[in-house]
Scaffold this motif. Structure first.
Motif, mmCIF file in Angstrom:
data_model
loop_
_atom_site.group_PDB
_atom_site.id
_atom_site.type_symbol
_atom_site.label_atom_id
_atom_site.label_comp_id
_atom_site.label_asym_id
_atom_site.label_seq_id
_atom_site.Cartn_x
_atom_site.Cartn_y
_atom_site.Cartn_z
ATOM 1 N N GLU A 77 0.843 -1.201 0.000
ATOM 2 C CA GLU A 77 0.000 0.000 0.000
ATOM 3 C C GLU A 77 0.879 1.252 0.000
ATOM 4 O OE1 GLU A 77 -4.146 0.678 2.065
ATOM 5 O OE2 GLU A 77 -2.533 1.075 3.495
ATOM 6 N N VAL A 78 0.694 2.105 -1.009
ATOM 7 C CA VAL A 78 1.462 3.349 -1.108
ATOM 8 C C VAL A 78 0.597 4.567 -0.818
ATOM 9 C CG1 VAL A 78 3.141 2.374 -2.694
ATOM 10 C CG2 VAL A 78 1.082 3.460 -3.607
ATOM 11 N N ALA A 79 -0.716 4.411 -0.916
ATOM 12 C CA ALA A 79 -1.680 5.470 -0.597
ATOM 13 C C ALA A 79 -3.036 4.803 -0.481
ATOM 14 C CB ALA A 79 -1.679 6.561 -1.671
ATOM 15 N N ASP A 80 -4.021 5.553 -0.047
ATOM 16 C CA ASP A 80 -5.360 4.993 0.093
ATOM 17 C C ASP A 80 -5.863 4.531 -1.277
ATOM 18 O OD1 ASP A 80 -7.789 4.232 1.044
ATOM 19 O OD2 ASP A 80 -8.599 6.250 1.284
ATOM 20 N N GLY A 81 -6.069 3.222 -1.411
ATOM 21 C CA GLY A 81 -6.564 2.671 -2.665
ATOM 22 C C GLY A 81 -5.505 2.462 -3.723
ATOM 23 N N ASP A 85 2.315 -3.005 -7.862
ATOM 24 C CA ASP A 85 2.362 -4.158 -8.746
ATOM 25 C C ASP A 85 3.756 -4.181 -9.366
ATOM 26 O OD1 ASP A 85 2.062 -6.163 -10.601
ATOM 27 O OD2 ASP A 85 0.691 -5.041 -11.910
ATOM 28 N N PRO A 86 4.763 -4.618 -8.609
ATOM 29 C CA PRO A 86 6.149 -4.534 -9.091
ATOM 30 C C PRO A 86 6.385 -5.266 -10.401
ATOM 31 C CG PRO A 86 6.098 -4.999 -6.733
ATOM 32 C CD PRO A 86 4.703 -5.162 -7.227
ATOM 33 N N LYS A 87 5.787 -6.440 -10.551
ATOM 34 C CA LYS A 87 5.986 -7.205 -11.781
ATOM 35 C C LYS A 87 5.435 -6.453 -12.986
ATOM 36 C CE LYS A 87 5.031 -11.730 -13.897
ATOM 37 N NZ LYS A 87 6.420 -11.980 -14.297
ATOM 38 N N GLY A 88 4.332 -5.747 -12.794
ATOM 39 C CA GLY A 88 3.723 -4.989 -13.883
ATOM 40 C C GLY A 88 4.295 -3.601 -14.054
ATOM 41 N N GLY A 89 5.224 -3.206 -13.162
ATOM 42 C CA GLY A 89 5.820 -1.882 -13.239
ATOM 43 C C GLY A 89 4.823 -0.762 -13.046
ATOM 44 N N GLN A 90 3.847 -0.985 -12.167
ATOM 45 C CA GLN A 90 2.784 -0.007 -12.002
ATOM 46 C C GLN A 90 2.226 -0.017 -10.579
ATOM 47 O OE1 GLN A 90 -0.374 -1.151 -14.718
ATOM 48 N NE2 GLN A 90 -0.328 -3.276 -14.046
ATOM 49 N N VAL A 91 1.408 0.978 -10.311
ATOM 50 C CA VAL A 91 0.635 1.057 -9.075
ATOM 51 C C VAL A 91 -0.824 0.855 -9.434
ATOM 52 C CG1 VAL A 91 -0.104 2.538 -7.173
ATOM 53 C CG2 VAL A 91 2.294 2.572 -7.925
ATOM 54 N N VAL A 92 -1.474 -0.092 -8.774
ATOM 55 C CA VAL A 92 -2.860 -0.444 -9.079
ATOM 56 C C VAL A 92 -3.809 0.379 -8.219
ATOM 57 C CG1 VAL A 92 -4.560 -2.306 -8.951
ATOM 58 C CG2 VAL A 92 -2.259 -2.776 -9.803
ATOM 59 N N HIS A 93 -4.858 0.908 -8.841
ATOM 60 C CA HIS A 93 -5.924 1.598 -8.117
ATOM 61 C C HIS A 93 -7.010 0.573 -7.800
ATOM 62 C CE1 HIS A 93 -4.580 5.397 -10.517
ATOM 63 N NE2 HIS A 93 -3.767 5.121 -9.499
ATOM 64 N N SER A 108 6.662 5.351 -9.734
ATOM 65 C CA SER A 108 7.411 6.619 -9.725
ATOM 66 C C SER A 108 8.295 6.687 -8.485
ATOM 67 C CB SER A 108 6.446 7.809 -9.764
ATOM 68 O OG SER A 108 5.541 7.754 -8.668
ATOM 69 N N GLY A 109 9.190 5.694 -8.358
ATOM 70 C CA GLY A 109 10.137 5.707 -7.263
ATOM 71 C C GLY A 109 9.690 4.996 -6.012
ATOM 72 N N GLU A 110 8.583 4.244 -6.084
ATOM 73 C CA GLU A 110 8.088 3.564 -4.880
ATOM 74 C C GLU A 110 8.966 2.375 -4.481
ATOM 75 O OE1 GLU A 110 4.584 5.710 -6.606
ATOM 76 O OE2 GLU A 110 6.138 4.375 -7.418
ATOM 77 N N LEU A 111 9.672 1.773 -5.451
ATOM 78 C CA LEU A 111 10.537 0.642 -5.147
ATOM 79 C C LEU A 111 11.967 1.111 -4.915
ATOM 80 C CD1 LEU A 111 9.317 -2.011 -7.748
ATOM 81 C CD2 LEU A 111 8.706 -1.840 -5.326
#
Length: 280
Positions: A77-81, A85-93, A108-111
């Motif tokens: 969890e990086v923010a509410d909602g 998704d590291p494998k997908g290179g994205q953050v899921v809503h 955007s720098g979360e990993l």
């Protein structure tokens, strides 16, 4: 005794929802709503409660635009909602109320970039491991806060045969510590002509020989496979022992006559009585 307040009723209701067995969450929510005289407090607390349940259960969803599944977890969890998704290179809503993915955005720098070679090696090993051992589950591997965290979740839902269940495990490595720290959780609900639930968890600390990213990942998952299999076998052994000892202690093996009941004979007696109601 005084009647419980609206706040107390809401707390009780939320605890019941959080204790929902896997695959039965929305049914429990619907039943709880039907019991409450006032839904205002329950509706107000729903986003928080739904979020707690979904992340604790580590539910799996389809990765947007990708061909794999990703876990909704507290670790990601990086923010509410929003969930990594590291494998997908994205953050899921993710919408916790509707329990659906609503979109995504690029990472955007979360990993932690310094951990990426090790994280990627663990990710490859984790997906191979799940394919072999958890065909109905998946894994998500995080590299943040100086740690590698492997989250594994697998669920089977079989309401037609009155059972549902979920396996969850997390394995954490602080590089250089030469140790894996694990938490294993199982919930199984069986409810045909009854209501039986297994809810168990255990924690482990396992030594790990570290080396290159690929070697460390290989050693880690050899150990993970060994300890998860051992844990499952221990549960199987306990069930067998319970059937032979604990359950037998709860009931008589035979009636007080020390002979087994011949149910066919009793059935014939009843049939005979029905055919000749005047017989004594």
């Amino acid at each position: 005794m005084s009647e419980p307040s609206a706040e107390e009723l809401c707390t009780i209701a939320n605890n019941m929802v959080l204790a929902s067995p896997p695959g039965e969450f929305m049914e429990v929510v619907a039943d709880v709503r039907a019991l409450l005289p006032d839904l205002s407090l329950f509706n107000e607390s729903a986003p928080k409660v739904f979020r707690e349940y979904n992340t604790e259960q580590m539910i799996q969803v389809d990765s947007p635009g990708k061909d794999h599944k990703v876990l909704i977890t507290k670790h990601g969890e990086v923010a509410d909602g929003e969930y990594l998704d590291p494998k997908g290179g994205q953050v899921v809503h993710f919408d916790h109320i509707k329990q659906t993915v609503t979109g995504s955005r690029p990472l955007s720098g979360e990993l932690d970039s310094s951990l990426e070679p090790l994280r990627a090696a663990f990710e490859r090993a984790a997906f191979d491991y799940c394919t072999q051992h958890y065909p109905h589950g998946t894994a998500t591997v995080y590299g943040t806060n100086g740690q590698i965290i492997v989250a594994i979740s697998a669920a089977r839902f079989n309401p037609n045969n009155f059972w549902n269940g979920r396996w969850r495990s997390t394995w954490t490595l602080v590089p250089g510590s030469a140790e894996l720290v694990a938490q294993l959780k199982i919930v199984v609900h069986y409810y045909e002509d009854g209501n039986v639930q297994l809810n168990t968890q255990t924690e482990l600390r396992v030594p790990l020989q570290e080396g290159s990213p690929d070697v460390t990942a290989k050693n880690a998952f050899a150990s993970i496979a060994k300890h998860e299999q051992t844990y499952q076998q221990q549960l199987e052994t306990q069930y067998q022992q319970m059937g032979e000892t604990t359950f037998k202690a709860l009931r008589r093996a035979l009636p007080v006559t020390r002979t087994k009941i011949d149910w066919n004979k009793i059935k014939n007696y009843k049939v005979g009585g029905d055919l000749n109601p005047g017989a004594k």
